[in-house]
Enzyme design. Sequence first.
Site, PDB file in Angstrom:
ATOM      1  N   GLU A 217       0.823  -1.060   0.009  1.00  0.00           N
ATOM      2  CA  GLU A 217       0.107   0.087  -0.094  1.00  0.00           C
ATOM      3  C   GLU A 217       0.939   1.250   0.028  1.00  0.00           C
ATOM      4  O   GLU A 217       0.561   2.309  -0.894  1.00  0.00           O
ATOM      5  CB  GLU A 217      -0.749  -0.062   1.132  1.00  0.00           C
ATOM      6  CG  GLU A 217      -1.708   1.380   1.401  1.00  0.00           C
ATOM      7  CD  GLU A 217      -2.898   1.541   0.321  1.00  0.00           C
ATOM      8  OE1 GLU A 217      -3.296   2.714   0.316  1.00  0.00           O
ATOM      9  OE2 GLU A 217      -2.716   0.475  -0.590  1.00  0.00           O
TER      10      GLU A 217
ATOM     11  N   HIS B 157     -12.014   5.089  -7.970  1.00  0.00           N
ATOM     12  CA  HIS B 157     -10.536   5.285  -7.796  1.00  0.00           C
ATOM     13  C   HIS B 157      -9.704   4.794  -8.835  1.00  0.00           C
ATOM     14  O   HIS B 157      -8.975   5.142  -9.542  1.00  0.00           O
ATOM     15  CB  HIS B 157      -9.775   4.759  -6.487  1.00  0.00           C
ATOM     16  CG  HIS B 157      -8.790   5.179  -6.289  1.00  0.00           C
ATOM     17  ND1 HIS B 157      -8.211   6.433  -6.111  1.00  0.00           N
ATOM     18  CD2 HIS B 157      -7.487   4.404  -5.562  1.00  0.00           C
ATOM     19  CE1 HIS B 157      -6.905   6.454  -5.643  1.00  0.00           C
ATOM     20  NE2 HIS B 157      -6.506   5.361  -5.399  1.00  0.00           N
TER      21      HIS B 157
ATOM     22  N   HIS C 258     -19.595  -8.717 -16.933  1.00  0.00           N
ATOM     23  CA  HIS C 258     -18.117  -8.260 -17.679  1.00  0.00           C
ATOM     24  C   HIS C 258     -17.824  -9.156 -18.795  1.00  0.00           C
ATOM     25  O   HIS C 258     -17.284  -8.869 -19.790  1.00  0.00           O
ATOM     26  CB  HIS C 258     -17.072  -8.476 -16.446  1.00  0.00           C
ATOM     27  CG  HIS C 258     -15.822  -8.109 -16.864  1.00  0.00           C
ATOM     28  ND1 HIS C 258     -15.521  -6.726 -17.169  1.00  0.00           N
ATOM     29  CD2 HIS C 258     -14.602  -8.778 -16.943  1.00  0.00           C
ATOM     30  CE1 HIS C 258     -14.361  -6.653 -17.338  1.00  0.00           C
ATOM     31  NE2 HIS C 258     -13.543  -7.964 -17.157  1.00  0.00           N
TER      32      HIS C 258
END
Length: 357
Positions: A74, A139, A248
């Site tokens: 991260e 994001h 998808h």
Amino acid sequence: MARPGFRLAVFATLLALLVVLLGAYTRLTHAGLGCPDWPGCYGFIGVPKGEAQLAHAELHFPDHPVEAAKGWAEMVHRYFAGTLALVIAGLALQAVRRHARDGQPYRLPLLLLGVVLAQAAFGMWTVTLKLWPQVVTAHLLGGFTTLSLLFLLSLRLSRAFAPLPKLPLSLRRVAALALLVVIGQIALGGWVSANYAAVACIDLPTCHGQWWPAVDFSNGFHLTQHVGPNYLGGQLDSDARTAIHISHRLGAVLVTVVLLTLSWKLYRCGLAGLARCVLLALALQVGLGISNVVLHLPLAVAVAHNAGGALLLLCMVLVNYRIRVADKVRVGHGWRLTPVAGIGVAQPMRNDTWRRF
């Protein structure tokens, strides 16, 4: 000759691609909450280490034990994202300073600066809202938006391409449609990732051995999921995740049909280089998508699938940029069009006349 800032824009584009891939790696290794606070990590600039720092982390974040590997995944992503923000700020500052002197484009760099600031906010909310799928997807889309805008800026600063001759209206429409369906498919991919639906179906071409398995679209695409729960690992049931996964797959079929149509039209208009670029990116992405299902989402292939999506998006940006209509091309003090691999590269001319292509 390229305009000032071209090399910096290319560097920023490559850096943005790296940030997108680091974000994918962070999501795929379930490290999105590797640091439960923002912008630091357990109150430190890096992942806590040593007895004192670990004791501090345990005291202030008792529900989030330190996992160094996830924490560093991260934080490395944040370090590179912060560096990218600084580079984009530099591009914006340079564009504003040079605009009046040499006509440097400045709206696009300023837009990029706004996008990257919004990305910082979404990065914070991703952590503070505990991987709320809506924010995670936004994001991801913000990262791809930053990448595509930087690539567009690089194209504009390169001055490598002259406007093409007037092309059929149908080609421009198909190119615009192709860009939209690729963006939509990337958004669907983000929703798949945010809801951990990538392995909801582990067989091909069927799903759970059925052509149309049990699905729950209402919950799968329920866009008002509550803020509060920890969404690490996902909160949806199997039928809802299957609905997302199937959507998808259907999106991939639509993208394939539209991009094959676009490639055919590009070939017919003499733009074979662009057509091959689209076909190569499409084949790579379809192959990686199939591999994800057949091999049950290996990390390397899953990250590469994100890279393939980025490549496909950049191809669409390039195609739409190249086929802008121009009835006349200035030559002499302007440029003439020289076909190179079906793409078309601008080269200077001597005489100062207008030529219709």
